[in-house]
Design an enzyme around this catalytic site. Structure first.
Site: not given
Length: 294
Positions: A105, A107, A197, A279, A103
């Site tokens: 993306d 967004e 979110w 992260r 994919e």
């Protein structure tokens, strides 16, 4: 209320009704302006897409290309939801089916009136993403149409806005980084509710009194290799397409495009997974050590 599709003045209008949390009927509207495919995928927008609508607010409404592509340049002009769009996401992306999908993306994360949109980009390979980069734009994307495009070839993926590259993801299989090159992908776009979110990590919820939310589309161009019955319409990427001067096959950005890319990343990038130490406390993914992807 049932879904409604109607045609006026060379435009598609898809209205999908959905019940809100207060049982009020809410509307998402997608306007598909007259457009056409070019080059390998000849035809019209009306012939080459399927309209989709969801059964609830989360699914929203959208469309899907009838063709699948294995490499190419896919672009479309979008005008995003104006006003208070917090909680909504306008998605424009390439994807293969299934849990091990590839994919690519775009967004567009809505926000309160007057606050900038966030452009969220990601690349998935074999179902694994976590390669997010986010940007603000240098213009108001709700005031007029702007062109958003993917350039995808065996060497790299370029995300561009009005022909200005904002992100490059290179094929770094040589150092063990997976790259989407084996699964054909369809184009999708949708407008949906992601209030948990999308805006400030879910702190700002969708104001349903602002519905219907409207995103508009036009000038859909697909110049690439159509995948059908296990075969590509491009018999030889290395010969026939290069001889046809398909610029989307260029293995790297030219100097001017590199300058534009660096300008955007210096001035408008707001998040890069390759710098997120919280992260990735154990170390960044391998591609982050290559400057072109970081």
């Amino acid at each position: 209320m049932s879904p409604l599709l109607f045609f006026t003045n060379q435009a598609y209008h898809l209205i999908t009704s959905m019940a809100s949390f207060s049982s009020t009927v809410l509307l998402f509207l997608i306007s598909l302006m007259a457009a056409s495919f070019i080059a390998v995928s000849a035809g019209t927008l009306y012939e080459d897409i399927d309209i989709k609508w969801g059964d609830d607010a989360t699914c929203g409404a959208g469309f899907q290309s009838k063709n699948e592509y294995l490499f190419g340049k896919i672009e479309m002009q979008l005008k995003l939801v104006p006003g208070n769009s917090a909680g909504t996401v306008t998605a424009f992306y390439l994807s293969s089916p299934g849990p091990t999908r590839d994919e690519i993306d775009f967004e567009f994360l809505g926000n309160l009136s007057g606050d900038p949109y966030t452009v969220h980009t990601n690349v998935y390979t074999q179902g694994k993403g976590e390669r997010e980069q986010q940007f603000h734009l240098w213009f108001d994307p709700t005031a007029d149409f702007h062109t958003y495009s993917f350039t995808w070839n065996p060497k790299h993926i370029i995300f561009s806005v009005d022909d200005t590259p904002i992100r490059e993801f290179k094929n770094l299989e040589s150092i063990g980084v997976q790259y989407p090159k084996n699964q054909a992908m369809s184009l999708y776009s949708s407008l949906w509710d992601a209030e948990d979110w999308a805006t400030r990590g879910g702190l700002v919820k969708t104001d349903w009194s602002q519905a219907p939310f409207t995103a508009s589309y036009r000038n859909f161009n697909a110049n690439g290799c159509i995948w059908s019955a296990g075969k590509s319409s491009c018999s030889s990427v290395s010969s026939s397409l290069i001889l046809a001067d398909n610029s989307w096959l260029a293995p790297e950005l030219d100097a001017r495009s590199q300058e534009k890319l660096m300008w955007v990343q210096r001035n408008y990038m707001i998040y890069n997974y390759c710098t997120d130490t919280k992260r990735f406390p154990g170390g960044f993914p391998a591609e982050c050590h290559a400057t072109s992807n970081s």
